[in-house]
Design an enzyme around this catalytic site. Structure first.
Site, PDB file in Angstrom:
ATOM      1  CB  ILE A   1      -0.908   0.010   1.251  1.00  0.00           C
ATOM      2  CG1 ILE A   1      -1.703  -1.298   1.342  1.00  0.00           C
ATOM      3  CG2 ILE A   1      -1.843   1.207   1.229  1.00  0.00           C
ATOM      4  CD1 ILE A   1      -2.337  -1.519   2.689  1.00  0.00           C
TER       5      ILE A   1
ATOM      6  CB  SER B   1      -0.182   8.436  -2.854  1.00  0.00           C
ATOM      7  OG  SER B   1      -0.022   7.300  -3.679  1.00  0.00           O
ATOM      8  CB  CYS B   2      -3.246   4.567  -2.715  1.00  0.00           C
ATOM      9  SG  CYS B   2      -4.744   3.616  -2.982  1.00  0.00           S
ATOM     10  N   GLY B   3      -4.364   4.282   0.537  1.00  0.00           N
ATOM     11  CA  GLY B   3      -4.562   3.293   1.572  1.00  0.00           C
ATOM     12  C   GLY B   3      -5.598   2.277   1.179  1.00  0.00           C
TER      13      GLY B   3
ATOM     14  CB  CYS C   1      -6.284   2.346  -3.966  1.00  0.00           C
ATOM     15  SG  CYS C   1      -4.589   2.578  -3.429  1.00  0.00           S
TER      16      CYS C   1
END
Length: 286
Positions: free
Chosen positions: A123, A126-128, A130
């Site tokens: 992960i 910038s993206c958790g 997603c």
């Protein structure tokens, strides 16, 4: 923790030195109207953390998140809480940590939720959320129905946002971190967390509140330093917040989820101006 190695060769184009666990200094080239120069520049540290949850004979990796080191305990607790895998701090019996991994050992766990949980292995900062493997899994929010929450004024929002900017030491040093904070209805910030990832900053904040038995946080405002993404709204609702203040813009899915759950979502919060995207009745002009 940043691992220290031998110093770089003198002919290396970019040299660096470790400062604190959250910052690293590099020798860089800067170009401008006055020509080129060599300066020292400080950047926020980003390193992987492996998160695992264990209960009895069942143990599952939750993947690897890229984060700023420090407050890993709170990060992991907040992450697991936001995903609906734990609901109270009393469910946790032990926490095992190392430089790049953490294991949360629980007395009991919802095995149905755990079995349904699937993420890609890494992960990014910038993206958790997603990493979820299906849209239906991603859109499901575990948590109680939101309460009425506090009535807040524009002045309180302005006070909290101004205070937020003053309380970000990592951002002030590097310009490369996000912040999440909780404030009273009068705008007084009571706790703040920073990280290179906006979702990590919020997970650290939620983990802190969970550890101190302050969830659901229905009487506190949540303030975030950047935009209001779907994942932040998702985490805010799970933690019981009724008001989310963002310095930046929200996404369409963030607005839709906030409206569905009755969360007051405020964006573009700045001096004497803000935009309310959902449940405006909690905010007054004076």
């Amino acid at each position: 923790m940043v691992l220290n190695g031998p110093p770089p060769s003198m002919n290396t184009q970019t040299q660096c030195r470790t400062m604190a666990s959250t910052e690293k200094q590099f020798d860089v080239s800067k170009l401008g109207g006055h020509g080129a120069s060599r300066i020292d520049d400080v950047v926020a540290v980003e390193l992987p953390l492996s998160i695992r949850i264990t209960s009895g004979d069942v143990s599952k990796s939750m993947g690897i998140t890229m984060r700023t080191p420090g407050r890993d305990r709170e990060l992991a607790l907040g992450f697991l809480y936001s995903e609906g895998l734990i609901s109270e701090f009393s469910e946790v019996s032990e926490i095992k940590t190392s430089t790049d991994s953490i294991e949360i050992i629980c007395r009991s766990i919802d095995h149905e939720i755990l079995n349904d949980y699937n993420r890609i292995s890494t992960i990014t900062s910038s993206c958790g959320i997603c990493g979820k493997d299906s849209i239906s899994n991603m859109l499901h929010t575990h948590g109680p129905k939101l309460k009425n929450g506090p009535q807040i004024s524009m002045n309180s929002i302005e006070t909290s946002v101004n205070d937020l900017r003053k309380r970000q030491p990592l951002f002030n040093s590097t310009g490369g971190s996000h912040a999440s904070a909780v404030a009273t209805k009068n705008g007084d910030i009571v706790h703040l967390e920073e990280d290179v990832g906006r979702h990590n900053a919020l997970d650290k904040l939620v983990g802190h509140l969970l550890s101190n038995k302050q969830l659901p946080a229905d009487e506190l405002m949540l303030i975030v330093s950047g935009r209001a993404s779907f994942e932040l709204v998702h985490k805010a609702i799970r933690a019981g917040f009724t008001v989310l203040i963002a310095v930046g813009a929200p996404s369409s899915l963030a607005v839709e989820m906030a409206r569905e759950h009755g969360l007051t979502l405020v964006g573009f919060a700045k001096k004497e101006s803000l935009t309310i995207y959902s449940s405006p009745s909690r905010v007054s002009i004076s």
